[in-house]
Design a protein around this motif. Structure first.
Motif, short mmCIF file in Angstrom:
data_model
loop_
_atom_site.label_atom_id
_atom_site.label_comp_id
_atom_site.label_asym_id
_atom_site.label_seq_id
_atom_site.Cartn_x
_atom_site.Cartn_y
_atom_site.Cartn_z
N GLY A 158 -40.35 77.15 -22.81
CA GLY A 158 -39.85 76.64 -24.28
C GLY A 158 -41.11 76.84 -25.06
O GLY A 158 -41.15 77.21 -26.25
N TYR A 215 -34.26 73.30 -28.34
CA TYR A 215 -34.06 74.49 -27.43
C TYR A 215 -34.14 74.15 -26.10
O TYR A 215 -33.64 74.64 -25.19
CB TYR A 215 -34.45 75.56 -27.94
CG TYR A 215 -34.19 75.88 -29.33
CD1 TYR A 215 -32.98 76.07 -29.73
CD2 TYR A 215 -35.24 76.12 -30.49
CE1 TYR A 215 -32.53 76.33 -31.35
CE2 TYR A 215 -35.05 76.27 -31.73
CZ TYR A 215 -33.82 76.24 -32.21
OH TYR A 215 -33.61 76.56 -33.49
N LEU A 227 -32.39 76.02 -22.41
CA LEU A 227 -33.44 76.60 -21.68
C LEU A 227 -33.22 75.97 -20.17
O LEU A 227 -33.21 76.69 -19.16
CB LEU A 227 -34.81 76.63 -21.95
CG LEU A 227 -34.82 77.48 -23.45
CD1 LEU A 227 -36.29 77.51 -23.92
CD2 LEU A 227 -34.39 78.83 -23.50
N THR A 285 -33.90 83.26 -18.60
CA THR A 285 -34.24 82.05 -19.44
C THR A 285 -35.38 82.43 -20.13
O THR A 285 -35.54 82.25 -21.43
CB THR A 285 -34.61 80.81 -18.55
OG1 THR A 285 -33.69 80.50 -17.58
CG2 THR A 285 -34.80 79.73 -19.42
N THR A 331 -34.21 84.54 -22.94
CA THR A 331 -33.54 83.72 -23.93
C THR A 331 -34.40 83.17 -25.18
O THR A 331 -33.98 83.06 -26.16
CB THR A 331 -32.69 82.64 -23.23
OG1 THR A 331 -31.77 83.23 -22.46
CG2 THR A 331 -31.87 81.77 -24.43
N ALA A 332 -35.34 82.63 -24.37
CA ALA A 332 -36.67 82.04 -25.27
C ALA A 332 -37.04 83.01 -26.22
O ALA A 332 -37.37 82.88 -27.45
CB ALA A 332 -37.62 81.29 -24.41
#
Length: 266
Positions: A84, A96, A100, A250, A253-254
Protein backbone atom coordinates in the motif's frame (compact mmCIF):
# COMPACT_ATOMS: atom_id res chain seq x y z
CA UNK A 1 -4.88 -38.08 -4.83
CA UNK A 2 -7.49 -39.65 -7.03
CA UNK A 3 -6.18 -42.54 -9.10
CA UNK A 4 -5.60 -41.11 -12.54
CA UNK A 5 -3.02 -43.41 -14.10
CA UNK A 6 -5.50 -45.67 -15.78
CA UNK A 7 -4.52 -48.35 -18.29
CA UNK A 8 -5.73 -47.60 -21.79
CA UNK A 9 -8.08 -49.93 -23.60
CA UNK A 10 -5.25 -51.26 -25.75
CA UNK A 11 -3.51 -52.48 -22.59
CA UNK A 12 -0.88 -50.89 -20.41
CA UNK A 13 -1.07 -47.35 -21.75
CA UNK A 14 -0.86 -44.23 -19.60
CA UNK A 15 -3.81 -41.85 -19.41
CA UNK A 16 -2.61 -38.49 -18.03
CA UNK A 17 -4.90 -36.28 -15.95
CA UNK A 18 -6.67 -33.42 -17.67
CA UNK A 19 -8.43 -30.20 -16.76
CA UNK A 20 -11.69 -32.09 -16.28
CA UNK A 21 -10.13 -33.95 -13.35
CA UNK A 22 -10.04 -30.66 -11.41
CA UNK A 23 -13.81 -30.29 -11.74
CA UNK A 24 -15.00 -32.59 -8.99
CA UNK A 25 -18.64 -33.71 -8.67
CA UNK A 26 -20.88 -31.30 -6.81
CA UNK A 27 -21.30 -31.89 -3.08
CA UNK A 28 -24.93 -30.77 -3.21
CA UNK A 29 -26.15 -30.96 -6.82
CA UNK A 30 -29.32 -29.17 -7.80
CA UNK A 31 -31.18 -28.88 -11.10
CA UNK A 32 -29.20 -28.63 -14.29
CA UNK A 33 -26.46 -26.57 -12.62
CA UNK A 34 -23.31 -27.98 -11.08
CA UNK A 35 -24.56 -27.28 -7.58
CA UNK A 36 -22.56 -26.57 -4.45
CA UNK A 37 -19.00 -27.65 -5.20
CA UNK A 38 -15.83 -28.29 -3.22
CA UNK A 39 -14.47 -25.04 -4.61
CA UNK A 40 -17.39 -23.08 -3.15
CA UNK A 41 -16.96 -24.82 0.19
CA UNK A 42 -13.27 -23.91 0.29
CA UNK A 43 -13.97 -20.28 -0.58
CA UNK A 44 -16.44 -20.02 2.32
CA UNK A 45 -13.99 -21.82 4.60
CA UNK A 46 -11.23 -19.35 3.70
CA UNK A 47 -13.42 -16.39 4.66
CA UNK A 48 -14.31 -18.03 7.98
CA UNK A 49 -10.69 -18.92 8.77
CA UNK A 50 -9.38 -15.45 7.93
CA UNK A 51 -12.09 -13.71 9.91
CA UNK A 52 -11.55 -15.97 12.92
CA UNK A 53 -7.77 -15.57 12.87
CA UNK A 54 -7.59 -11.80 12.54
CA UNK A 55 -10.45 -11.21 14.98
CA UNK A 56 -8.62 -13.38 17.51
CA UNK A 57 -5.33 -11.59 16.77
CA UNK A 58 -6.91 -8.15 17.28
CA UNK A 59 -9.11 -9.08 20.23
CA UNK A 60 -6.82 -7.99 23.07
CA UNK A 61 -4.95 -5.14 21.39
CA UNK A 62 -2.22 -5.14 24.02
CA UNK A 63 0.67 -2.67 23.96
CA UNK A 64 3.01 -5.65 24.28
CA UNK A 65 1.53 -8.08 21.76
CA UNK A 66 1.28 -11.78 22.33
CA UNK A 67 2.31 -14.28 19.68
CA UNK A 68 -1.03 -14.28 17.86
CA UNK A 69 -1.32 -10.49 17.90
CA UNK A 70 2.29 -10.19 16.74
CA UNK A 71 1.66 -12.45 13.74
CA UNK A 72 -1.51 -10.53 12.87
CA UNK A 73 0.26 -7.18 13.08
CA UNK A 74 3.17 -8.47 10.99
CA UNK A 75 0.76 -9.70 8.33
CA UNK A 76 -1.12 -6.39 8.29
CA UNK A 77 2.10 -4.37 8.31
CA UNK A 78 3.47 -6.28 5.33
CA UNK A 79 0.51 -5.39 3.11
CA UNK A 80 0.16 -1.89 4.55
CA UNK A 81 3.78 -0.86 4.07
CA UNK A 82 5.26 -3.09 1.36
CA UNK A 83 2.30 -2.84 -1.02
CA UNK A 84 0.00 0.00 0.00
CA UNK A 85 2.42 2.68 1.17
CA UNK A 86 5.28 1.88 -1.21
CA UNK A 87 3.11 1.76 -4.33
CA UNK A 88 0.20 4.15 -3.76
CA UNK A 89 2.10 6.69 -1.67
CA UNK A 90 2.07 7.99 1.88
CA UNK A 91 -0.74 10.51 1.39
CA UNK A 92 -3.45 8.36 -0.19
CA UNK A 93 -2.72 4.74 0.64
CA UNK A 94 -4.50 4.17 3.98
CA UNK A 95 -8.06 4.13 2.63
CA UNK A 96 -7.14 1.32 0.21
CA UNK A 97 -5.25 -0.89 2.68
CA UNK A 98 -8.41 -2.86 3.69
CA UNK A 99 -8.99 -3.84 0.06
CA UNK A 100 -5.35 -4.80 -0.52
CA UNK A 101 -5.16 -6.65 2.79
CA UNK A 102 -8.34 -8.63 2.06
CA UNK A 103 -7.25 -9.49 -1.49
CA UNK A 104 -3.80 -10.69 -0.49
CA UNK A 105 -4.82 -13.04 2.30
CA UNK A 106 -7.99 -14.25 0.59
CA UNK A 107 -6.01 -15.23 -2.52
CA UNK A 108 -3.16 -16.65 -0.44
CA UNK A 109 -5.37 -18.99 1.59
CA UNK A 110 -7.31 -20.15 -1.47
CA UNK A 111 -4.05 -20.82 -3.31
CA UNK A 112 -2.42 -22.66 -0.40
CA UNK A 113 -5.34 -25.11 -0.36
CA UNK A 114 -3.63 -26.77 -3.33
CA UNK A 115 -0.64 -27.69 -1.16
CA UNK A 116 -2.67 -29.18 1.72
CA UNK A 117 -3.29 -32.95 1.57
CA UNK A 118 -6.95 -33.99 1.23
CA UNK A 119 -7.99 -30.45 0.29
CA UNK A 120 -5.61 -30.32 -2.70
CA UNK A 121 -7.55 -27.78 -4.73
CA UNK A 122 -6.39 -24.20 -5.32
CA UNK A 123 -9.78 -22.60 -5.85
CA UNK A 124 -8.45 -20.13 -8.42
CA UNK A 125 -7.55 -23.03 -10.70
CA UNK A 126 -11.21 -22.50 -11.72
CA UNK A 127 -11.33 -19.32 -13.77
CA UNK A 128 -14.63 -18.02 -12.42
CA UNK A 129 -13.17 -16.91 -9.09
CA UNK A 130 -10.27 -15.13 -10.77
CA UNK A 131 -12.69 -13.30 -13.09
CA UNK A 132 -14.76 -12.09 -10.14
CA UNK A 133 -11.76 -10.70 -8.24
CA UNK A 134 -10.37 -9.02 -11.36
CA UNK A 135 -13.79 -7.48 -12.10
CA UNK A 136 -13.98 -6.06 -8.57
CA UNK A 137 -10.53 -4.52 -8.94
CA UNK A 138 -11.37 -3.26 -12.45
CA UNK A 139 -14.50 -1.43 -11.31
CA UNK A 140 -12.66 -0.14 -8.24
CA UNK A 141 -9.78 1.60 -9.98
CA UNK A 142 -12.02 3.02 -12.71
CA UNK A 143 -14.36 4.34 -10.01
CA UNK A 144 -11.40 5.87 -8.16
CA UNK A 145 -10.19 7.56 -11.33
CA UNK A 146 -13.62 8.99 -12.17
CA UNK A 147 -14.16 10.15 -8.58
CA UNK A 148 -10.79 11.91 -8.53
CA UNK A 149 -10.74 13.41 -12.03
CA UNK A 150 -14.31 13.16 -13.31
CA UNK A 151 -14.94 11.95 -16.85
CA UNK A 152 -11.65 13.58 -17.79
CA UNK A 153 -10.05 10.47 -16.33
CA UNK A 154 -10.77 8.50 -19.49
CA UNK A 155 -8.84 11.07 -21.50
CA UNK A 156 -5.97 11.03 -19.03
CA UNK A 157 -5.86 7.22 -19.18
CA UNK A 158 -5.85 6.97 -22.96
CA UNK A 159 -4.13 10.12 -24.27
CA UNK A 160 -0.49 10.22 -23.13
CA UNK A 161 0.88 13.70 -22.54
CA UNK A 162 3.64 14.96 -24.81
CA UNK A 163 2.73 12.71 -27.74
CA UNK A 164 2.56 14.55 -31.11
CA UNK A 165 -1.00 14.92 -32.42
CA UNK A 166 -0.32 12.98 -35.61
CA UNK A 167 0.66 9.86 -33.62
CA UNK A 168 -2.43 9.95 -31.40
CA UNK A 169 -4.66 8.02 -33.87
CA UNK A 170 -2.29 5.08 -33.39
CA UNK A 171 -1.51 5.51 -29.70
CA UNK A 172 -5.03 6.15 -28.36
CA UNK A 173 -6.60 2.86 -29.60
CA UNK A 174 -3.61 0.96 -28.21
CA UNK A 175 -4.04 2.67 -24.82
CA UNK A 176 -7.78 1.94 -24.77
CA UNK A 177 -7.23 -1.74 -25.55
CA UNK A 178 -4.31 -2.03 -23.13
CA UNK A 179 -5.89 -0.25 -20.15
CA UNK A 180 -9.56 -1.18 -20.40
CA UNK A 181 -9.59 -4.54 -22.17
CA UNK A 182 -6.28 -6.36 -21.85
CA UNK A 183 -5.51 -5.27 -18.27
CA UNK A 184 -8.48 -6.94 -16.51
CA UNK A 185 -8.14 -10.08 -18.65
CA UNK A 186 -4.44 -10.53 -17.90
CA UNK A 187 -5.03 -9.68 -14.24
CA UNK A 188 -7.40 -12.62 -13.89
CA UNK A 189 -5.79 -15.10 -16.28
CA UNK A 190 -2.35 -14.70 -14.71
CA UNK A 191 -3.72 -15.98 -11.41
CA UNK A 192 -5.91 -18.67 -12.96
CA UNK A 193 -3.33 -20.02 -15.42
CA UNK A 194 -0.50 -20.37 -12.91
CA UNK A 195 -2.74 -22.11 -10.38
CA UNK A 196 -4.16 -24.46 -12.99
CA UNK A 197 -0.80 -25.27 -14.60
CA UNK A 198 0.99 -25.87 -11.31
CA UNK A 199 -1.73 -28.14 -10.00
CA UNK A 200 -1.88 -30.11 -13.23
CA UNK A 201 1.89 -30.66 -13.16
CA UNK A 202 1.72 -32.04 -9.62
CA UNK A 203 -1.25 -34.23 -10.58
CA UNK A 204 0.64 -35.49 -13.63
CA UNK A 205 3.66 -36.38 -11.53
CA UNK A 206 1.48 -38.18 -8.97
CA UNK A 207 -0.36 -40.19 -11.59
CA UNK A 208 2.95 -40.97 -13.31
CA UNK A 209 4.35 -42.39 -10.07
CA UNK A 210 1.23 -44.50 -9.60
CA UNK A 211 1.51 -45.83 -13.15
CA UNK A 212 5.24 -46.68 -12.89
CA UNK A 213 4.86 -48.44 -9.55
CA UNK A 214 2.20 -50.77 -11.01
CA UNK A 215 4.49 -51.88 -13.87
CA UNK A 216 6.23 -55.26 -13.79
CA UNK A 217 9.49 -53.90 -15.20
CA UNK A 218 11.96 -53.24 -12.37
CA UNK A 219 13.53 -50.30 -14.18
CA UNK A 220 10.17 -48.62 -14.51
CA UNK A 221 9.50 -49.19 -10.83
CA UNK A 222 12.87 -47.62 -10.04
CA UNK A 223 12.11 -44.68 -12.32
CA UNK A 224 9.16 -43.86 -10.08
CA UNK A 225 11.68 -42.71 -7.44
CA UNK A 226 13.08 -40.15 -9.86
CA UNK A 227 9.58 -38.95 -10.68
CA UNK A 228 8.87 -38.73 -6.95
CA UNK A 229 11.92 -36.52 -6.42
CA UNK A 230 10.79 -34.30 -9.28
CA UNK A 231 7.25 -34.23 -7.90
CA UNK A 232 8.50 -33.04 -4.50
CA UNK A 233 10.50 -30.28 -6.18
CA UNK A 234 7.49 -29.23 -8.25
CA UNK A 235 5.31 -29.35 -5.15
CA UNK A 236 7.63 -26.91 -3.37
CA UNK A 237 7.80 -24.70 -6.46
CA UNK A 238 4.03 -24.65 -6.71
CA UNK A 239 3.77 -23.64 -3.04
CA UNK A 240 6.15 -20.74 -3.72
CA UNK A 241 4.15 -19.69 -6.78
CA UNK A 242 0.95 -19.77 -4.71
CA UNK A 243 2.40 -17.10 -2.42
CA UNK A 244 3.91 -15.09 -5.26
CA UNK A 245 0.66 -14.98 -7.20
CA UNK A 246 -1.21 -13.60 -4.20
CA UNK A 247 1.47 -10.93 -3.93
CA UNK A 248 1.50 -10.16 -7.67
CA UNK A 249 -2.29 -9.84 -7.90
CA UNK A 250 -2.36 -7.45 -4.92
CA UNK A 251 0.67 -5.52 -6.15
CA UNK A 252 -0.95 -4.96 -9.55
CA UNK A 253 -4.13 -3.82 -7.81
CA UNK A 254 -2.11 -1.19 -5.94
CA UNK A 255 -0.42 -0.12 -9.18
CA UNK A 256 -3.77 0.29 -10.94
CA UNK A 257 -5.16 2.32 -8.02
CA UNK A 258 -2.08 4.53 -7.98
CA UNK A 259 -2.38 5.06 -11.73
CA UNK A 260 -6.03 6.10 -11.35
CA UNK A 261 -5.26 8.50 -8.49
CA UNK A 262 -2.36 10.17 -10.24
CA UNK A 263 -3.45 9.88 -13.86
CA UNK A 264 -2.81 13.59 -14.42
CA UNK A 265 0.83 13.16 -13.40
CA UNK A 266 1.62 10.27 -15.79
Amino acid sequence: MIALALPAQDGGGFTPPGIEDLHLPAILPWGAADGFSKQMLLVILSAVLLAAFFLAAARRGAMVPGKLQFVGEMAYGFVRNSIGKDIIGGRDFMKYVPLLFSLFFFILVNNIYGAIPLLQLPTFSHVGGAYVLAAIVYLTWIGIGVKKHGLRYFKLATVPSGVPWYILPIVVPIEIISNFLVRPVTHSLRLFATMLAGHLIVMLAGSGIEFLVTQENVLLKGASLLVLAGAIAMYMLEALIMVLQAYVFTLLTAIYIEGALHADAH
